[in-house]
Motif scaffolding. Structure first.
Motif, PDB file in Angstrom:
ATOM      1  N   ALA A 188      -5.205  -0.014   5.330  1.00 39.83           N
ATOM      2  CA  ALA A 188      -4.973   1.141   4.292  1.00 39.83           C
ATOM      3  C   ALA A 188      -5.532   2.484   4.952  1.00 39.83           C
ATOM      4  O   ALA A 188      -5.050   3.458   4.671  1.00 39.83           O
ATOM      5  CB  ALA A 188      -6.387   0.898   3.340  1.00 39.83           C
ATOM      6  N   THR A 189      -6.182   2.403   6.124  1.00 38.08           N
ATOM      7  CA  THR A 189      -6.696   3.457   6.800  1.00 38.08           C
ATOM      8  C   THR A 189      -5.364   4.151   7.387  1.00 38.08           C
ATOM      9  O   THR A 189      -5.139   5.571   7.481  1.00 38.08           O
ATOM     10  CB  THR A 189      -7.759   3.274   7.869  1.00 38.08           C
ATOM     11  OG1 THR A 189      -8.773   2.784   7.302  1.00 38.08           O
ATOM     12  CG2 THR A 189      -8.023   4.539   8.654  1.00 38.08           C
ATOM     13  N   GLU A 190      -4.309   3.114   7.729  1.00 35.62           N
ATOM     14  CA  GLU A 190      -3.185   4.162   8.601  1.00 35.62           C
ATOM     15  C   GLU A 190      -2.280   4.117   7.354  1.00 35.62           C
ATOM     16  O   GLU A 190      -1.424   5.198   7.444  1.00 35.62           O
ATOM     17  CB  GLU A 190      -2.830   2.683   9.447  1.00 35.62           C
ATOM     18  CG  GLU A 190      -3.672   2.246  10.611  1.00 35.62           C
ATOM     19  CD  GLU A 190      -2.898   1.459  11.627  1.00 35.62           C
ATOM     20  OE1 GLU A 190      -1.740   1.029  11.210  1.00 35.62           O
ATOM     21  OE2 GLU A 190      -3.682   0.809  12.343  1.00 35.62           O
ATOM     22  N   LEU A 212       0.820  -1.193   0.049  1.00 36.32           N
ATOM     23  CA  LEU A 212       0.013  -0.001   0.083  1.00 36.32           C
ATOM     24  C   LEU A 212       0.901   1.342  -0.214  1.00 36.32           C
ATOM     25  O   LEU A 212       0.710   2.250  -0.727  1.00 36.32           O
ATOM     26  CB  LEU A 212      -0.958   0.051   1.087  1.00 36.32           C
ATOM     27  CG  LEU A 212      -2.239  -1.044   1.092  1.00 36.32           C
ATOM     28  CD1 LEU A 212      -2.748  -1.081   2.630  1.00 36.32           C
ATOM     29  CD2 LEU A 212      -3.020  -0.868   0.072  1.00 36.32           C
ATOM     30  N   ARG A 213       1.853   1.149   0.852  1.00 36.44           N
ATOM     31  CA  ARG A 213       3.060   2.392   0.833  1.00 36.44           C
ATOM     32  C   ARG A 213       3.622   2.566  -0.594  1.00 36.44           C
ATOM     33  O   ARG A 213       3.514   3.714  -1.065  1.00 36.44           O
ATOM     34  CB  ARG A 213       3.910   2.174   1.997  1.00 36.44           C
ATOM     35  CG  ARG A 213       3.380   2.472   3.290  1.00 36.44           C
ATOM     36  CD  ARG A 213       4.586   2.415   4.278  1.00 36.44           C
ATOM     37  NE  ARG A 213       5.601   1.411   4.446  1.00 36.44           N
ATOM     38  CZ  ARG A 213       5.213   0.349   5.141  1.00 36.44           C
ATOM     39  NH1 ARG A 213       4.096   0.065   6.020  1.00 36.44           N
ATOM     40  NH2 ARG A 213       6.116  -0.853   5.077  1.00 36.44           N
ATOM     41  N   ARG A 214       3.931   1.514  -1.158  1.00 42.14           N
ATOM     42  CA  ARG A 214       4.662   1.330  -2.413  1.00 42.14           C
ATOM     43  C   ARG A 214       3.578   2.179  -3.440  1.00 42.14           C
ATOM     44  O   ARG A 214       4.244   2.976  -4.355  1.00 42.14           O
ATOM     45  CB  ARG A 214       4.830   0.178  -2.600  1.00 42.14           C
ATOM     46  CG  ARG A 214       5.548  -0.246  -4.362  1.00 42.14           C
ATOM     47  CD  ARG A 214       6.898   0.765  -4.695  1.00 42.14           C
ATOM     48  NE  ARG A 214       7.497   0.521  -5.762  1.00 42.14           N
ATOM     49  CZ  ARG A 214       8.324   1.225  -6.327  1.00 42.14           C
ATOM     50  NH1 ARG A 214       8.715   2.478  -5.763  1.00 42.14           N
ATOM     51  NH2 ARG A 214       8.812   0.771  -7.571  1.00 42.14           N
ATOM     52  N   LEU A 215       2.410   1.621  -3.364  1.00 45.14           N
ATOM     53  CA  LEU A 215       1.647   2.163  -4.658  1.00 45.14           C
ATOM     54  C   LEU A 215       1.166   3.667  -4.246  1.00 45.14           C
ATOM     55  O   LEU A 215       0.992   4.345  -5.272  1.00 45.14           O
ATOM     56  CB  LEU A 215       0.196   1.330  -4.674  1.00 45.14           C
ATOM     57  CG  LEU A 215       0.371  -0.295  -4.807  1.00 45.14           C
ATOM     58  CD1 LEU A 215      -0.891  -0.877  -4.965  1.00 45.14           C
ATOM     59  CD2 LEU A 215       1.198  -0.531  -6.204  1.00 45.14           C
ATOM     60  N   GLY A 216       1.141   3.979  -3.024  1.00 42.26           N
ATOM     61  CA  GLY A 216       0.914   5.465  -2.834  1.00 42.26           C
ATOM     62  C   GLY A 216       1.928   6.269  -3.289  1.00 42.26           C
ATOM     63  O   GLY A 216       1.706   7.305  -3.662  1.00 42.26           O
ATOM     64  N   ALA A 217       3.147   5.563  -3.088  1.00 42.46           N
ATOM     65  CA  ALA A 217       4.418   6.462  -3.607  1.00 42.46           C
ATOM     66  C   ALA A 217       4.552   6.648  -4.957  1.00 42.46           C
ATOM     67  O   ALA A 217       5.109   7.603  -5.488  1.00 42.46           O
ATOM     68  CB  ALA A 217       5.719   5.798  -2.880  1.00 42.46           C
ATOM     69  N   LEU A 218       3.947   5.741  -5.673  1.00 44.24           N
ATOM     70  CA  LEU A 218       3.911   5.662  -7.139  1.00 44.24           C
ATOM     71  C   LEU A 218       2.945   6.706  -7.794  1.00 44.24           C
ATOM     72  O   LEU A 218       2.864   7.057  -8.909  1.00 44.24           O
ATOM     73  CB  LEU A 218       3.986   4.285  -7.771  1.00 44.24           C
ATOM     74  CG  LEU A 218       5.018   3.234  -7.299  1.00 44.24           C
ATOM     75  CD1 LEU A 218       4.553   2.011  -8.101  1.00 44.24           C
ATOM     76  CD2 LEU A 218       6.210   3.990  -8.650  1.00 44.24           C
ATOM     77  N   THR A 219       1.993   7.224  -6.818  1.00 39.19           N
ATOM     78  CA  THR A 219       0.890   8.040  -7.285  1.00 39.19           C
ATOM     79  C   THR A 219       1.401   9.433  -7.158  1.00 39.19           C
ATOM     80  O   THR A 219       1.910  10.126  -6.259  1.00 39.19           O
ATOM     81  CB  THR A 219      -0.452   7.667  -6.346  1.00 39.19           C
ATOM     82  OG1 THR A 219      -0.545   6.422  -6.287  1.00 39.19           O
ATOM     83  CG2 THR A 219      -1.542   8.619  -6.947  1.00 39.19           C
TER      84      THR A 219
END
Length: 199
Positions: free
Chosen positions: A174-176, A106-113
């Motif tokens: 995901a919330t965190e 989740l962190r990785r996908l968020g960082a790619l956004t």
């Protein structure tokens, strides 16, 4: 797009619209994580000019490339690939439970956004609550209806069952990891996470 491709249906294709409807105005790039046969990447290509699909399975990528032109196909692991960039749309359909470290993914996908961009995850999880099982029961009815009224298409990508995490565990993570994420429990044994990265 051929009529055959337009009529294909399965549990994952059913929710592609959650991704395509979330594409921000002015978006020019998209990343389809765990692209499989490339059908979502193909739909995104109709909306944005710069689409990349990544998957660890070379076989499905070869089939995707043959069917969907104009897309950059990458045979690699999204967790370690250095893209050297971010994307206005990051999408993941039925892939998160393949990636092992859910929070890290989740962190990785968020960082790619990209700032101002959107991350949409449609995933599978284990049912553990009464509400989960009620959704599952509705999913059985929905599956039977769509299977009779659509052209069911079996994808060729590998599957993992049962999923390693419960719906409540995915939602809490995901919330965190993605503050402000929107969560939705879906029928057909799926959930959706939608997260807009602040500008």
């Amino acid at each position: 797009m051929s009529r055959d491709r337009e009529q294909r249906w399965n549990h994952n294709i059913h929710f592609h619209r959650l991704v395509t409807d979330a594409v921000p105005t002015g978006a020019t790039s998209a990343l389809d994580v765990g692209t499989g046969d490339g059908m979502l990447a193909g739909e995104l290509r109709a909306l944005v000019s710069d689409v990349t699909g990544i998957d660890v399975d070379q076989g499905v990528l070869a089939r995707a490339e043959a069917e969907h032109p104009g897309i950059v196909w990458i045979h690699d692991d999204v967790m370690t690939r250095d893209f050297g960039r971010r994307f206005d749309v990051v999408a993941s359909i039925a892939t998160l439970h393949h990636l092992g470290d859910m929070r890290g993914a989740l962190r990785r996908l968020g960082a790619l956004t990209s700032p101002g961009g959107v991350l949409v995850v449609v995933g599978l999880a284990r049912s553990t609550s009464v509400g989960d099982h009620a959704h599952d029961a509705f999913g059985v009815v929905q599956h039977q209806w769509f299977s009779r009224t659509r052209t069911y298409w079996e994808h060729s990508a590998p599957t993992v069952w049962p999923p390693p995490h419960s719906y409540s565990e995915v939602r809490a993570a995901a919330t965190e990891e993605l503050p402000g994420v929107q969560w939705k429990r879906l029928a057909l044994w799926r959930y959706a996470l939608t997260w807009h990265r602040p500008r």
